[in-house]
Every structure is written in structure tokens, then in C-alpha cells.
Design a protein around this motif. Sequence first.
Motif, mmCIF file in Angstrom:
data_model
loop_
_atom_site.group_PDB
_atom_site.id
_atom_site.type_symbol
_atom_site.label_atom_id
_atom_site.label_comp_id
_atom_site.label_asym_id
_atom_site.label_seq_id
_atom_site.Cartn_x
_atom_site.Cartn_y
_atom_site.Cartn_z
ATOM 1 N N SER A 227 0.831 -1.222 0.000
ATOM 2 C CA SER A 227 0.000 0.000 0.000
ATOM 3 C C SER A 227 0.854 1.256 0.000
ATOM 4 O O SER A 227 0.563 2.228 -0.705
ATOM 5 C CB SER A 227 -0.913 0.032 1.226
ATOM 6 N N GLU A 228 1.908 1.240 0.815
ATOM 7 C CA GLU A 228 2.769 2.422 0.917
ATOM 8 C C GLU A 228 3.536 2.671 -0.379
ATOM 9 O O GLU A 228 3.685 3.814 -0.814
ATOM 10 C CB GLU A 228 3.736 2.273 2.095
ATOM 11 N N ILE A 229 4.023 1.601 -0.996
ATOM 12 C CA ILE A 229 4.770 1.749 -2.258
ATOM 13 C C ILE A 229 3.844 2.317 -3.341
ATOM 14 O O ILE A 229 4.199 3.256 -4.052
ATOM 15 C CB ILE A 229 5.378 0.389 -2.706
ATOM 16 N N VAL A 230 2.632 1.768 -3.429
ATOM 17 C CA VAL A 230 1.669 2.233 -4.435
ATOM 18 C C VAL A 230 1.273 3.687 -4.156
ATOM 19 O O VAL A 230 1.201 4.512 -5.082
ATOM 20 C CB VAL A 230 0.426 1.310 -4.466
ATOM 21 N N ARG A 231 1.053 4.029 -2.879
ATOM 22 C CA ARG A 231 0.651 5.392 -2.518
ATOM 23 C C ARG A 231 1.750 6.404 -2.876
ATOM 24 O O ARG A 231 1.487 7.416 -3.546
ATOM 25 C CB ARG A 231 0.370 5.468 -1.009
ATOM 26 N N ALA B 244 5.638 -7.808 -4.166
ATOM 27 C CA ALA B 244 5.723 -7.538 -5.612
ATOM 28 C C ALA B 244 4.368 -7.794 -6.276
ATOM 29 O O ALA B 244 3.894 -7.008 -7.101
ATOM 30 C CB ALA B 244 6.787 -8.420 -6.256
ATOM 31 N N ASN B 245 3.773 -8.889 -5.872
ATOM 32 C CA ASN B 245 2.457 -9.283 -6.316
ATOM 33 C C ASN B 245 1.389 -8.218 -6.029
ATOM 34 O O ASN B 245 0.611 -7.822 -6.902
ATOM 35 C CB ASN B 245 2.139 -10.539 -5.510
ATOM 36 N N GLY B 246 1.372 -7.752 -4.791
ATOM 37 C CA GLY B 246 0.409 -6.722 -4.381
ATOM 38 C C GLY B 246 0.629 -5.426 -5.140
ATOM 39 O O GLY B 246 -0.326 -4.771 -5.576
ATOM 40 N N VAL B 247 1.896 -5.068 -5.327
ATOM 41 C CA VAL B 247 2.218 -3.846 -6.068
ATOM 42 C C VAL B 247 1.742 -3.986 -7.518
ATOM 43 O O VAL B 247 1.149 -3.071 -8.084
ATOM 44 C CB VAL B 247 3.733 -3.545 -6.001
#
Lengths: 147, 147
Positions: free
Chosen positions: B96-100, B128-131
Motif C-alpha cells: 500500500s505504501e509503495i503504491v501510494r 511484488a504481487n500486491g504492487v
Amino acid sequence: METYQNILVAVDFYEQCEEITHKALALSHTYKAKLSIIHVVDNLPILDSSYGVEAPFNMDLITELMDNAKKKLADLAEKLQIPTDQVFLEMGSPKSEIVRVAEENAVDLIVIGSHGRHGLALLLGSTANGVLHYAKCDVLAVRIKDE
Amino acid sequence: METYQNILVAVDFYEQCEEITHKALALSHTYKAKLSIIHVVDNLPILDSSYGVEAPFNMDLITELMDNAKKKLADLAEKLQIPTDQVFLEMGSPKSEIVRVAEENAVDLIVIGSHGRHGLALLLGSTANGVLHYAKCDVLAVRIKDE
């Protein structure tokens, strides 16, 4: 500094296919890398009668699907100036076939389109997802903008 | 031809972190792109008492973890010549933080390490999957060779 030498771009002929191939082509030019292309005709559900579906094994339909895909893939490969021995048309599970062809051809980067996924689609995963899990090389997932 | 202008590399300081940052750096040089770096200190399970675990909210431990991460990240950023305003240290869910941070900073390519996953790990997914699922931009997953 490490760069990519052998790029494989996976295409499905649907929306934004051009954006994905352009990015792969740009990368191959930048790195002076070999560019190959793959399309996988997905496993046909009509071949599976395990759920009691008595659909006949329709060889004509399969032949037509493969011929159609072959023509589209050849046209695209020509446009991208990819030689025929770097063009792969396969039938089966897209993620498995992409990973297999990548390994057999010492590919170091797979370029593939990726949809944002929600709900059930998220749970089921996607081809990009499966490739990410199983590939032994790097994977560039090109975000396809969902309408 | 479209190229990347704004690259964010996500690091966790574990194995092969150097390989990932080197690839991101090479890409940023190739494309003359801005390179930012992010590290996310994962949500601490001790903060969650919903399973009846009565672990105290240990502010000293959190401060120590963050200070430690901050130092490591600053050292790495310096090594990569990344200016401090392009260095992000966050706490929370890594994906979530990387995407945000990627969205808030108009990043067009996220570079992240990716393990091969099997069994339960495959089911649970990975950062990596979530991103890959949630990012609105392209994602380059750098394969980390598992021992």
C-alpha cells in the motif's frame, strides 16, 4: 552495468497490445537486445468434459483459432521486424507456456501487459501474476489502463 | 518512443538488494529518469492485540527500528546519489505504501524484487504481487534468486 540481452514480449492481441509491444521494442533498441514475441492460445474449455459438458472435440474450430492467431502474430512480428525464428505461437496455459519458452530461450526479461484486478479477478490472479510467480527471469508488467 | 521519466525503487535491505538498486540505477541512467527510493517498515504484529496477544505498545522498539532503517536508507541513497527529497521511509503495509508514494509522486515505473514463491507463500502472495495488482504504473519485478 547489467542490461537485458534477450527480451520476450507476450501479446494477446487485445486492447493496448500496441503500447506493450512499443515498450518492449524501445527496451530492445535501448539495450541492443534480441526481441522475441509470444502469443498463447488459451486452453479451450470445450476440451474439458470433466464437468459433464459433452462438447465435441472440435478440430475445425481449433485449427481456425490457431490459423487466425498465426496470421495476426506474423503480421505483428513483421511490423516489429522480428525474424520468424523469434516468433512463438503456443497453445495451453498462457503463464506456463510463456515461462517455458522464456526458459528454453534464455530470456532475461519478459514484457507482459497487466490489468488492475479487483474482486474475483484478483482472487483468481492473472497471467502477469502467474508469470511473475514462476518466471526465473525479470518481468516488466506494463499497466493496461482499464476503461 | 515512450520512456520512463520517474522511477521508484523499493528496497528491503535483504539479500540481492544491491542487484535491484543497480538495475534501477542503470534504467534511470539509460532513460535520464529521476530515481527515487522507498523502504517500508512493515506493520508490527505486536501492535495487533486482536488475537489476544497482550504485547505492550513498545515505542522504544519502534523508534529503534525506524532509526535503524533511516540510517541504512540514507547510506544507500548516498551511494546511489539520490537526493534526500527523493528518499521515502514509510511504515505500514509495504504494497500500500509503495503504491501510494508512487501515485503521489507521479512515478511511471516501480522497480521491486520478487522471490519465486511456492506453497503457502504463493497463496499469500508477496509485496511484488500486491504492487503489481494495485499500482497504476508499470512494474519491473527483478527476480531474486532463491538459495
